[in-house]
Design an enzyme around this catalytic site. Structure first.
Site, PDB file in Angstrom:
ATOM      1  N   HIS A 103      14.465  -1.462  24.524  1.00 53.87           N
ATOM      2  CA  HIS A 103      13.521  -2.083  23.582  1.00 53.87           C
ATOM      3  C   HIS A 103      12.656  -3.123  24.307  1.00 53.87           C
ATOM      4  CE1 HIS A 103      17.044  -1.152  20.816  1.00 53.87           C
ATOM      5  NE2 HIS A 103      16.075  -0.527  20.198  1.00 53.87           N
ATOM      6  N   GLY A 158       9.863   4.855  22.823  1.00 53.92           N
ATOM      7  CA  GLY A 158      10.576   5.274  24.027  1.00 53.92           C
ATOM      8  C   GLY A 158      10.669   6.794  24.144  1.00 53.92           C
TER       9      GLY A 158
HETATM   10  P1  AMP Z   1      15.713   2.162  17.774  1.00 49.92           P
HETATM   11  O1  AMP Z   1      15.936   0.699  17.607  1.00 49.92           O
HETATM   12  O2  AMP Z   1      16.909   2.904  18.278  1.00 49.92           O
HETATM   13  O3  AMP Z   1      15.069   2.812  16.565  1.00 49.92           O
HETATM   14  O4  AMP Z   1      14.648   2.317  18.938  1.00 49.92           O
HETATM   15  C1  AMP Z   1      13.410   1.669  18.870  1.00 49.92           C
HETATM   16  C2  AMP Z   1      12.536   2.162  19.984  1.00 49.92           C
HETATM   17  O5  AMP Z   1      13.153   1.902  21.243  1.00 49.92           O
HETATM   18  C3  AMP Z   1      12.298   3.685  19.931  1.00 49.92           C
HETATM   19  O6  AMP Z   1      10.938   3.948  20.264  1.00 49.92           O
HETATM   20  C4  AMP Z   1      13.219   4.200  20.994  1.00 49.92           C
HETATM   21  O7  AMP Z   1      12.809   5.432  21.571  1.00 49.92           O
HETATM   22  C5  AMP Z   1      13.151   3.079  22.014  1.00 49.92           C
HETATM   23  N1  AMP Z   1      14.306   3.124  22.908  1.00 49.92           N
HETATM   24  C6  AMP Z   1      15.613   3.171  22.554  1.00 49.92           C
HETATM   25  N2  AMP Z   1      16.400   3.271  23.643  1.00 49.92           N
HETATM   26  C7  AMP Z   1      15.563   3.301  24.717  1.00 49.92           C
HETATM   27  C8  AMP Z   1      15.759   3.397  26.128  1.00 49.92           C
HETATM   28  N3  AMP Z   1      16.980   3.497  26.666  1.00 49.92           N
HETATM   29  N4  AMP Z   1      14.672   3.388  26.925  1.00 49.92           N
HETATM   30  C9  AMP Z   1      13.419   3.296  26.389  1.00 49.92           C
HETATM   31  N5  AMP Z   1      13.168   3.207  25.083  1.00 49.92           N
HETATM   32  C10 AMP Z   1      14.216   3.203  24.248  1.00 49.92           C
END
Ligand code: AMP
Length: 287
Positions: free
Chosen positions: A40, A150
């Site tokens: 994030h 991501g």
């Molecule tokens: P989430 O909080 O899981 O909904 O993720 C929020 C954003 O963070 C989304 O765009 C995910 O794809 C991105 N994200 C989560 N894990 C990673 C990671 N390991 N590397 C890059 N982006 C990430």
């Protein structure tokens, strides 16, 4: 480090960003469900680097969880999230209650066809309508911006990109590379659910992807061979139960029959009750 403003109301958040844009500022937006990690943070830094204002949302969206999923136990730590956001250069965070986001039962949802059918969509039938709907609402609240997602959730990135284009939203969707733990495991808020044995086994996904992508880049162009290798490698880890493994066209997400064009290798597996996703791009000769 600038102070961070937390907005619990949509109107307040929208008015702040409208004012900023009216005085010429560009806005970079990072939607999250909180429990932030370096993945994030990398999106926040990208938003900060390319825009005058970096803003984020922290909202665990009930619409994208099925009844038997982990909505009530999804990890949360707002204070820590705000510290990490501020350190990454985020100055405004939207942190609405469920009642603020969904004051009445929702009758309008956003459905993206075709690219949501397979993979995460097959395993979690209501998931992408929930994601597309909340992201459409968030884009409507934020207004014109660049929005950072991501590649970790590769299908989600494709869905959101397509939705913004199809609905002429004033948002440029920017995909960012996967951030990993030192042993290769893709960072995820859900990694905390893993037992020590499952955590030790989980890097198999990255190892398998790395091996298959290396084989493709070394000239193996039989997609069935690459896919079988991926399946075998994950099957070799007894803590992992494979959900799907596929080489796909990176833009349509249809299973690929050759390597003539941008390709992505997608994998998902259960480690106990926790489902982990990972993926990697192929830069094969001729692509
Ligand atoms: P989430 O909080 O899981 O909904 O993720 C929020 C954003 O963070 C989304 O765009 C995910 O794809 C991105 N994200 C989560 N894990 C990673 C990671 N390991 N590397 C890059 N982006 C990430």
């Amino acid at each position: 480090m600038a102070a961070i403003e937390v907005h619990e109301t949509i109107d307040g958040f929208r008015a702040t960003l409208d004012r900023a844009r009216a005085s010429g500022a560009t806005v970079g937006f990072v939607p999250t469900m909180g429990y932030l990690h370096d993945g994030h943070v990398s999106l926040m830094r990208a938003a900060k680097g390319a825009n005058d204002l970096a803003v984020a949302s922290i909202f665990v969206n009930p619409l994208q969880f099925a009844a038997d999923e982990d909505l009530s136990t999804y990890p949360r730590d707002l204070e820590r999230d705000l510290d990490l956001s501020a350190a990454a250069g985020v100055t405004h965070v939207l942190h609405p209650s469920v009642e603020e986001m969904y004051p009445t039962p929702i009758l309008t949802t956003v459905t993206v066809a075709d690219i949501t059918r397979r993979f995460e969509g097959a395993s979690r039938p209501e998931h992408f309508a929930g994601v597309a709907t909340v992201v459409a609402k968030l884009f409507s609240m934020v207004g014109p911006c660049r929005a950072y997602f991501g590649e970790k959730d590769f299908q989600q990135l494709a869905v959101v990109t397509r939705m913004a284009a199809d609905l002429s939203m004033p948002v440029e969707v920017v995909g960012c590379p996967i951030v990993r733990e030192p042993d290769g495991l893709a960072m995820s808020s859900r990694n905390v659910y893993l037992s020590p044995e499952q955590r030790a086994a989980a890097p198999v996904l990255h190892r398998a992807l790395t091996e298959v992508v290396a084989a493709a880049e070394a000239g193996e162009d039989d997609v069935a061979v690459l896919r079988a290798r991926l399946v075998d490698l994950v099957a070799g880890e007894e803590e992992a139960a494979l959900d799907y493994a596929e080489v796909v066209d990176a833009s349509t997400l249809e299973p690929a029959v050759d390597l003539a064009g941008p390709r992505r290798v997608l994998v998902a597996a259960h480690f106990g009750r926790t489902r982990l996703l990972d993926n990697m791009g192929i830069s094969a000769p001729g692509v």
